[in-house]
Design a protein around this motif. Structure first.
Motif: not given
Lengths: 528, 528
Positions: B29-35, B62-68
């Motif tokens: 999940v962390d890799d996906k957020l970085k990308i 999806f729950s984490l990317v919402g905070k980006e």
């Protein structure tokens, strides 16, 4: 499409000439001879072996290849046109070609008026004479000549009339084919199509196409050129070549012959494509690209659960051709995206007969999901997966018991490191306690374990580890991060992959090592 | 071409969804957020992040990317249409999409009548209802819907009228784009062009293209689809994806934007393409393909003698674009001249003032070439590079002397492993002999070294190792292969990378660890 049915396309392979311009590719004369035999076996029409005027290695190649008993392939040299303002028979570079007496020769010349002036520093008229002279000179010496029009498409865009006149100059000299070269790899398929159409309407000599992959379009540009009238294709096996490579003959032949109704090689030889592709990677010492179209190891590998269940019903749902047509095979991958249908397929492959044992299938599936969450990843480690399934299915016996090991890595006084492993194993109650050094701790363990087990299982001598990969899984933990180790092994009969995961790289490597050895012993037992 | 000038092409990146179907690609999940952040920085319109209905990892994403705080990119989910014969609001998979509330969602459905009957086992009419219902349901929930017509080109060939009706069903549901998917990767460019032309004449909703590379034609098929009227392109960075991969967005964008007059990303961002390509390979732990068009390390590398001298006169003779346009660079192979200017540039950066010391510059250059030949690679290890230059330049003092170390990894009786490191260092003549345990041998060494040095340099407490990467350099040597270790470190003020290379993973890690600590001490000394 039916009108083009079985129309012959002449293949000119330039793996040995343009292909060796690739960064990291360097072939000995012996390598070149091996590749020549393999390409002849595949059924190529022309094999461009080198430029006798450019280096002595190529001269040696031509003298040796003359002694080969080739079937279908004509061995072809490469050269430039004669130098400006000299008599063709005094030209040293052309002389070298005559000396090695190839069956055919590609002569390249300038099509772009700008290059004639800037690069050659001569007149447009002299350039035409250089082309005609060079082609007719070699023809008189009994050598078939293929004329390569360098930078043709750029030249044609800049000054179409002059570019066409250079082709006419080659035709006048007696060229058997005229190749339109897309030297910089920057052209687009629709542009190629319309330019070739124009040329074909004006030039009577059969046309060829020579494309480069700088825009990831070399295969498409070649196919469009054939649709527009080219009957010869230049390229390299696996697309080797300078910068991004030449047009990849493997993909071109597969598309032309399986989908477009042309014949490039004898139809029965199509299933040799995968073997030829991998053989040449092996000779060139390059790792085969698993994603390579048609022939790559992943080209017919299926991972998504939906895809896998559909493939079971009808393989054409996610496959454009059948892998056997090019000598490749289908593979079902294991991953978090897969479900029970994958497990069942695999159990059939392993003769485990779990298809109706829903409970066992779902316990295996749970186990795999847990392992995958903790960093295991079975795609490259089918052997570990098979061992896991067999252990879970309950029909598995241990070949040895590990009682303990120790690894010491110590810096010597001179700063070098020494790695030593000691190991205790027992086989059927007989204990073996041994030690070995190695290049690093994993190699020391590997050596010690084999030393201990070879007494009981002498075939382990045939086992070699061919690949070793390490991936840090959660890099943010710094040096305490978990690592995944993948090992690929080989014996004379086959290849397999195993995996280990741990915070301790030694433990992860150990796990993959032990799986590799157990897998080999298991296979021998079940086949013996 | 001028009529298409600056026409907008909408890019939908599916590296995080279809790309992860590639064999050997597995992202946390962390890799996906970085990308996601990197793709947003490049300026993509849509980032397809995953399928919330298929696994919990995607829900977490999806729950984490919402905070980006993203700039241009709309985060997009993927899902199938509702199941047959159920109310759309009761469908669990669509429910998952609503739960994670993405900005947009790709809904895929069947276009091929045969698949509707065999794979779905339902009627042609119910399939149309499934499409319309699913699209309109998500639209009502405030989610933009892109409809993906799976197997469109095969379906269109088999039953054109029905295939078009499935698109009309998606249009009726309110899809903002309709994507024509070439799911099996078997189609040819001219076939794609004519099918898209037909569809564009009948369907009013803007069209997209989604191609796969099974025939080495994904880029060409995409370009032809755009020429025929598609305004959205789906693909992945570097062409990751199942089997032979998806269409490679890097090459597509470079062709469309630099040669065909379309705008895919902001023009100023074109020079980010190389960095993005390599960054994503790094995160996915894949070795970048040196031959990759536009962005590969060899893409503008010139080897042939003729090419090199021509390139010196005029780079357009053997380059289709200028490498700087995509953030790449030209490389002349086997030339020492290119290097010296880099060394001088770097020495200025490090305040070393070597510009006029030609002898020292060439000795550094020789040293670097030797190190690079033996596997060092300074791109991710600038700190090691700076230390190397300072040591060679002669103005460097050692902060500590290592007198020796030993690491023991031993299996305990219960099977767990214990790793212990002992170390002897001295600082200004004061010797420290200490030991520490760790999670694996590298962590034990790290702990022991810090324990020994913190007495002398208390600020080492602020140093943390944030990343640890291991790559096997010559995998075919098996467990005796050379490995390259890259360590990233951080303190409250900055971040830096260091490298070590050895057949012994402990030694390689040690080398990178020591460089990291020395670099921190050096920086403190020069700033303090």
């Amino acid at each position: 499409m039916s009108s083009a049915k079985s129309k012959k396309i002449h293949i000119l392979d330039t793996t040995l000439r343009d292909g060796t311009q690739a960064e990291g590719v360097s072939l000995t004369v012996d390598d070149k001879l091996k590749i020549t035999r393999k390409l002849d076996w595949l059924g190529f029409d022309y094999i461009e072996g080198g430029w006798p005027g450019s280096n002595p290695k190529d001269v040696e190649y031509f003298s040796l290849v003359g002694k080969e008993d080739l079937g279908t392939s004509r061995v072809t040299a490469f050269t430039s046109t004669r130098r400006k303002n000299t008599g063709v028979s005094e030209d040293a570079i052309l002389g070298k070609v005559v000396e090695v007496s190839p069956q055919a020769c590609c002569v390249f010349g300038k099509s772009w008026d700008l290059h004639v002036k800037t690069a050659l520093g001569t007149t447009l008229k002299e350039n035409l004479a250089m082309i005609t002279d060079s082609v007719s000179y070699l023809r008189e010496k009994g050598i078939e000549v293929i004329y390569d029009a360098e930078h043709f498409f750029d030249g044609y865009a800049a000054n179409p009339e002059y570019a066409l006149r250079t082709l006419e100059a080659a035709a006048a000299g007696g060229a058997s084919f005229i190749t339109l070269c897309e030297t910089n790899g920057g052209a687009l398929p629709h542009g190629i199509y319309s330019a070739v159409k124009d040329v074909a309407a004006r030039i009577d000599v059969p046309l060829g196409i020579h494309a480069h992959n700088d825009s990831e379009l070399a295969v498409a540009n070649t196919l469009e050129a054939v649709r527009a009238g080219c009957v010869m294709v230049h390229g390299t096996v696996n697309g080797y070549g300078e910068r991004c490579g030449n047009a990849n003959l493997i993909s071109i032949i597969a598309n032309l012959q399986l989908k477009m109704g042309y014949e490039c090689i004898p139809p029965d030889n199509m299933k040799r494509l995968t073997e030829v592709s991998r053989y040449i990677d092996e000779i060139a010492n390059l790792v085969p690209d698993p994603r390579q179209p048609f022939v790559g190891n992943s080209a017919f590998a299926h991972k998504g659960g939906i895809h896998v269940s559909a493939i079971k019903k009808d393989s054409s749902t996610y496959e454009h051709i059948s892998p056997e047509q090019v000598g490749n095979q289908r593979r079902i991958l294991l991953s978090e995206l897969a479900g029970a249908s994958n497990i069942k397929l695999k159990s059939r492959e392993f003769n485990l007969d779990l298809e109706k044992d829903t409970e066992k299938v779902s316990s295996i599936l749970r186990k795999i999901k847990n392992l995958e969450n903790s960093g295991y990843h079975y795609e490259g480690a089918e052997a570990s997966f098979e061992l896991l399934m067999r252990r879970e299915a309950g029909n598995y016996r241990k070949f040895f018991d590990l009682e303990g090991f120790r690894v010491i890595i110590e810096s010597e006084e001179d700063g070098t490191l020494r790695s030593e492993a000691t190991i205790k194993v027992s086989v059927d109650g007989v204990r073996e306690h041994t030690a070995a050094d190695g290049d690093g701790p994993v190699n020391a363990l590997d050596n010690a374990l084999r030393k201990a087990l070879e007494k009981f299982y002498p075939t382990l001598k045939d086992l070699s580890l061919t690949d070793f990969k390490v991936r840090v899984i959660d890099a943010r933990q710094g040096t305490a991060a978990k690592v995944r180790v993948l090992i690929e092994s080989r014996d004379p009969g086959s290849e397999w992959g195993t995996i280990g995961v741990s915070e301790n790289i030694i433990e992860a490597s150990w796990e993959a090592l032990v799986d590799s050895i157990e897998y080999k012993l298991l296979r021998e037992e079940s086949s013996g």
